[in-house]
Scaffold this motif. Structure first.
Motif, mmCIF file in Angstrom:
data_model
loop_
_atom_site.group_PDB
_atom_site.id
_atom_site.type_symbol
_atom_site.label_atom_id
_atom_site.label_comp_id
_atom_site.label_asym_id
_atom_site.label_seq_id
_atom_site.Cartn_x
_atom_site.Cartn_y
_atom_site.Cartn_z
ATOM 1 N N ILE A 18 67.210 84.279 83.449
ATOM 2 C CA ILE A 18 66.113 85.134 82.701
ATOM 3 C C ILE A 18 65.083 85.576 83.746
ATOM 4 N N SER A 20 62.246 84.573 85.082
ATOM 5 C CA SER A 20 60.780 84.199 84.899
ATOM 6 C C SER A 20 59.977 84.254 85.972
ATOM 7 N N PHE A 99 53.705 83.928 79.617
ATOM 8 C CA PHE A 99 54.835 83.952 78.456
ATOM 9 C C PHE A 99 54.137 84.085 76.997
ATOM 10 N N LYS A 124 54.307 88.661 86.240
ATOM 11 C CA LYS A 124 55.581 88.860 85.115
ATOM 12 C C LYS A 124 55.123 88.548 83.783
ATOM 13 N N GLY A 126 56.787 87.715 80.055
ATOM 14 C CA GLY A 126 57.985 87.598 78.837
ATOM 15 C C GLY A 126 57.425 87.443 77.377
ATOM 16 N N ASP A 148 59.352 92.049 81.747
ATOM 17 C CA ASP A 148 60.321 91.361 82.572
ATOM 18 C C ASP A 148 61.230 90.796 81.701
ATOM 19 N N TYR A 149 60.960 89.958 80.476
ATOM 20 C CA TYR A 149 62.110 89.444 79.895
ATOM 21 C C TYR A 149 61.526 89.163 78.174
ATOM 22 N N LEU A 150 62.694 89.128 77.521
ATOM 23 C CA LEU A 150 62.108 88.625 76.187
ATOM 24 C C LEU A 150 63.162 87.921 75.551
ATOM 25 N N THR A 187 64.576 95.226 81.214
ATOM 26 C CA THR A 187 64.078 93.939 80.616
ATOM 27 C C THR A 187 65.180 92.980 80.212
#
Length: 377
Positions: A18, A20, A99, A124, A126, A148-150, A187
């Protein structure tokens, strides 16, 4: 010992997938978390992540979701993008990531502005989303903002997922995972699937579908619930630690036991991991338990384990700016509209809460089956 080692390796693999938080920052903070805990003052110097519930509104009605215990409060306004930017500014010296969750974050039309207000400070970001509302325009914005992430929610094959969520979302989710992977390849896209009686025998099908769409990994998460005995024990412990004042309601569903057969869960997880290896996609289980642990979880005999690191590394903010002590025990510590988050994170209420939980060994009965214990130490 072997089980703890295996669990530690699983956590490292999941974090690496991930991304994160950077490895350098994590390695610097881990000793500090230990030191803060051992000192016993209830003060944390290790804010790693801010979980921000941007809204409680949602376009789905998931039968198993406990977000309905945090319903919109009439007359209260959600934090604006500008206010969220101010929160980001306050924690930027610590480098804390964000997040964004809900409800469904993309119900808010200003999500790109919210992300931009945080990214301005090079933090970052998410997002946790059901993925049904993503459009090409939003995907392009997420690319330009360098999301950055989903984490996308998918809870079974089409007919099962759509029945569980109360909406025809499955096709849009699969298409939007592929869309985001194509438009914003930087991503990280992970999928979260809650293990339920309706999908427990078909988890491997989820693996195959999201692998085709290009997801980076799948997390299988055990359903969260708490028993009447655990609720009673929680209130008793709370009175012992904090006095006769009103204890916060537990933000989890209450049942006598889990709804899945532990043997079916074990077998299906094994099949899903096998399908993941065949597809070249990691499959994680949260938490990944021993066979005895699976049985205890679903038969209602599961006891909290480990010392909760979440209290020392994470802050959680409601859509209205309230900072709560943790996810399952929504004790309000302050509000970011009236006080900077770093001050609330270490005010006397927060420190007292950490000291009391530490006094009980790092967790209390209300912590049973909390997903954050996945990160306990």
């Amino acid at each position: 010992m072997f089980e703890k080692l295996a669990s530690g390796i699983e956590k490292i693999r999941h974090l690496n997938r991930i991304r994160s938080v950077s490895w350098g920052r994590l390695l610097r903070l881990m000793p500090q978390v230990w030191l803060d805990y051992i000192r016993g003052r209830g003060i944390s110097h290790s804010l790693v992540n801010v979980t921000l519930e941007v809204t409680y509104r949602c376009n789905a009605q998931c039968s198993f979701c406990f977000a309905d215990k945090s319903l919109p409060s009439p007359g209260r306004q959600e934090l604006s993008a500008e206010e969220i930017g101010a929160v980001a500014a306050s924690v930027s010296p610590q480098g804390a990531g964000f997040f964004l969750t809900g409800g469904e974050p993309f119900v808010r039309s200003d999500m790109p502005e919210i992300i931009k207000s945080i990214k301005h400070y090079r933090l970052k970001v998410g997002i946790n989303t059901n993925m049904s509302l993503l459009t090409q325009e939003i995907a392009l914005a997420l690319r330009d903002l360098n999301l950055d992430y989903l984490i996308a929610s998918l809870h079974g094959p089409r007919e099962i997922h759509d029945r569980l969520t109360g909406a025809a979302m499955y096709d849009a989710i699969i298409e939007n995972i592929a869309l985001l992977r194509r438009i914003s390849p930087q991503t990280r896209v992970l999928v979260n699937c809650v293990i339920l009686p309706e999908n427990v025998e078909r988890l491997s099908e989820v693996v195959v579908e999201i692998a085709r769409a290009g997801a980076h990994a799948l997390t299988l998460q055990h359903e969260t619930f708490i028993t009447r005995e655990e609720v009673d024990a929680y209130h008793e412990v709370w009175r012992d630690l904090f006095g006769e004042g009103l204890s916060p309601p537990l933000n989890v569903p209450m049942r006598g036991s889990g709804r899945c057969d532990p043997a079916a869960v074990i077998a299906s997880i094994h099949e899903a991991k096998h399908a993941g290896r065949a597809a070249g996609m990691p499959v994680f289980v949260k938490p990944d338990l021993s066979e005895a642990g699976f049985v205890a979880w679903y038969e209602g005999r599961f006891h909290p384990y480990g010392r909760c690191s979440y209290l020392y590394t994470d802050a959680r903010i409601t859509p209205y700016g309230d900072v709560v002590a943790c996810q399952s025990l929504p004790l309000v510590l302050g509000n970011v509209r009236h006080q900077p988050l770093p001050e609330i994170f270490n005010n006397e209420a927060a420190a007292h809460f950490r000291r009391c939980i530490r006094f009980r060994g790092g967790s209390i009965p209300g912590c049973a089956r909390c997903c954050k214990l996945y990160r306990s130490f």
